[in-house]
Every structure is written in structure tokens, then in C-alpha cells.
Design a protein around this motif. Sequence first.
Motif, PDB file in Angstrom:
ATOM      1  N   UNK A 178      66.947  25.977  61.911  1.00  0.00           N
ATOM      2  CA  UNK A 178      66.022  24.855  61.849  1.00  0.00           C
ATOM      3  C   UNK A 178      66.174  24.192  60.489  1.00  0.00           C
ATOM      4  N   UNK A 179      66.113  22.876  60.475  1.00  0.00           N
ATOM      5  CA  UNK A 179      66.140  22.123  59.219  1.00  0.00           C
ATOM      6  C   UNK A 179      64.722  21.741  58.841  1.00  0.00           C
TER       7      UNK A 179
ATOM      8  N   UNK B  67      67.952  24.703  55.442  1.00  0.00           N
ATOM      9  CA  UNK B  67      68.150  25.287  56.770  1.00  0.00           C
ATOM     10  C   UNK B  67      67.644  26.723  56.748  1.00  0.00           C
ATOM     11  N   UNK B  68      67.027  27.152  57.840  1.00  0.00           N
ATOM     12  CA  UNK B  68      66.582  28.537  57.942  1.00  0.00           C
ATOM     13  C   UNK B  68      66.697  29.010  59.380  1.00  0.00           C
ATOM     14  N   UNK B  69      66.783  30.329  59.535  1.00  0.00           N
ATOM     15  CA  UNK B  69      66.873  30.928  60.859  1.00  0.00           C
ATOM     16  C   UNK B  69      65.536  30.824  61.579  1.00  0.00           C
ATOM     17  N   UNK B  70      65.606  30.596  62.885  1.00  0.00           N
ATOM     18  CA  UNK B  70      64.410  30.494  63.719  1.00  0.00           C
ATOM     19  C   UNK B  70      64.571  31.435  64.912  1.00  0.00           C
TER      20      UNK B  70
ATOM     21  N   UNK C 215      59.827  30.742  62.251  1.00  0.00           N
ATOM     22  CA  UNK C 215      60.623  30.933  61.042  1.00  0.00           C
ATOM     23  C   UNK C 215      59.833  31.860  60.134  1.00  0.00           C
ATOM     24  N   UNK C 216      60.491  32.902  59.636  1.00  0.00           N
ATOM     25  CA  UNK C 216      59.773  33.858  58.798  1.00  0.00           C
ATOM     26  C   UNK C 216      60.664  34.362  57.664  1.00  0.00           C
TER      27      UNK C 216
ATOM     28  N   UNK D  66      56.697  31.442  57.950  1.00  0.00           N
ATOM     29  CA  UNK D  66      56.858  30.181  57.228  1.00  0.00           C
ATOM     30  C   UNK D  66      56.528  28.979  58.097  1.00  0.00           C
ATOM     31  N   UNK D  67      56.861  29.087  59.380  1.00  0.00           N
ATOM     32  CA  UNK D  67      56.604  27.969  60.302  1.00  0.00           C
ATOM     33  C   UNK D  67      56.536  28.523  61.706  1.00  0.00           C
TER      34      UNK D  67
END
Length: 131
Positions: free
Chosen positions: A4-5, A67-70, A114-115, A97-98
Motif C-alpha cells: 500500500x502507498x 510503501x508498506x505491506x498490507x 497495515x501494521x 498503522x492503518x
Amino acid sequence: MIKQLTVIADSRTGLIADISRALAEGDINIRTIEAVEVAEQACVRLQVDDLDGALSRLNREGMTVVAEDVLLLRIPDQPGSLANASNRLAEAGIDIRAITMVHHGERENIVALACADPERARQLLDEWMMN
């Protein structure tokens, strides 16, 4: 795991137009988008079909983007299901986080999460994992 951006910017008229235009010019499709404003700052979360291209285009536009892993979870649509999942993470000391409800169904919901420790979260939430 999907990526995810997140774009962080001053909240302003035309921000979503600028983001979507930059991606369209790169022939990049937006799969999901969510935007919130907090204390005059905008936080725009996106899933796209070309992560590297999107990062490049948005950076060229001068935007702050990460960018992060979801994780995608399939959670039963009943009271307490989300509490159960989030409590497991809290008890393990994993920050969320989200979180976004991607789909609300009659029997189940699909949630993007997202964590801080996605690999450990995957293990704790394995029974609900989609990806």
C-alpha cells in the motif's frame, strides 16, 4: 502480501486530482483509495497495479510517499470479530498503522491492515488471512 502507498501532504484543494492525474499519465491503475484529513494534513492511502511506477511518478511530483505491506483479512460480519483480531495484535504489542474495510458482505468483511510487524501479524491472524 500486497503493498500500500501512503501519501502525506498538506491538505489542499486538488490533491486527489494531482495524485490521480500523475498516476493516469503513467498508465497506473488505482485499485483502492482512501483519504483523510487530520490537523490540516492529508493522508492518502492507495493500492495500485504498478507500485514502482507509482512511487516514481509521485516522487517526481514532489510528494512524500511511502510503501508498506498490507494484510488482507476475511473477517466474519458479526459483533466482536474485529475486536478479536485487533486484541490479538495489541496483546502481542503490534501497532496497527492503518485499517480499511475494503468490502462489506452479508457474512464476512474484507479488511486491509497495515501494521508494525506484518510477518508476526500474519502468524497471529492466520485463520483470517487472504494473501
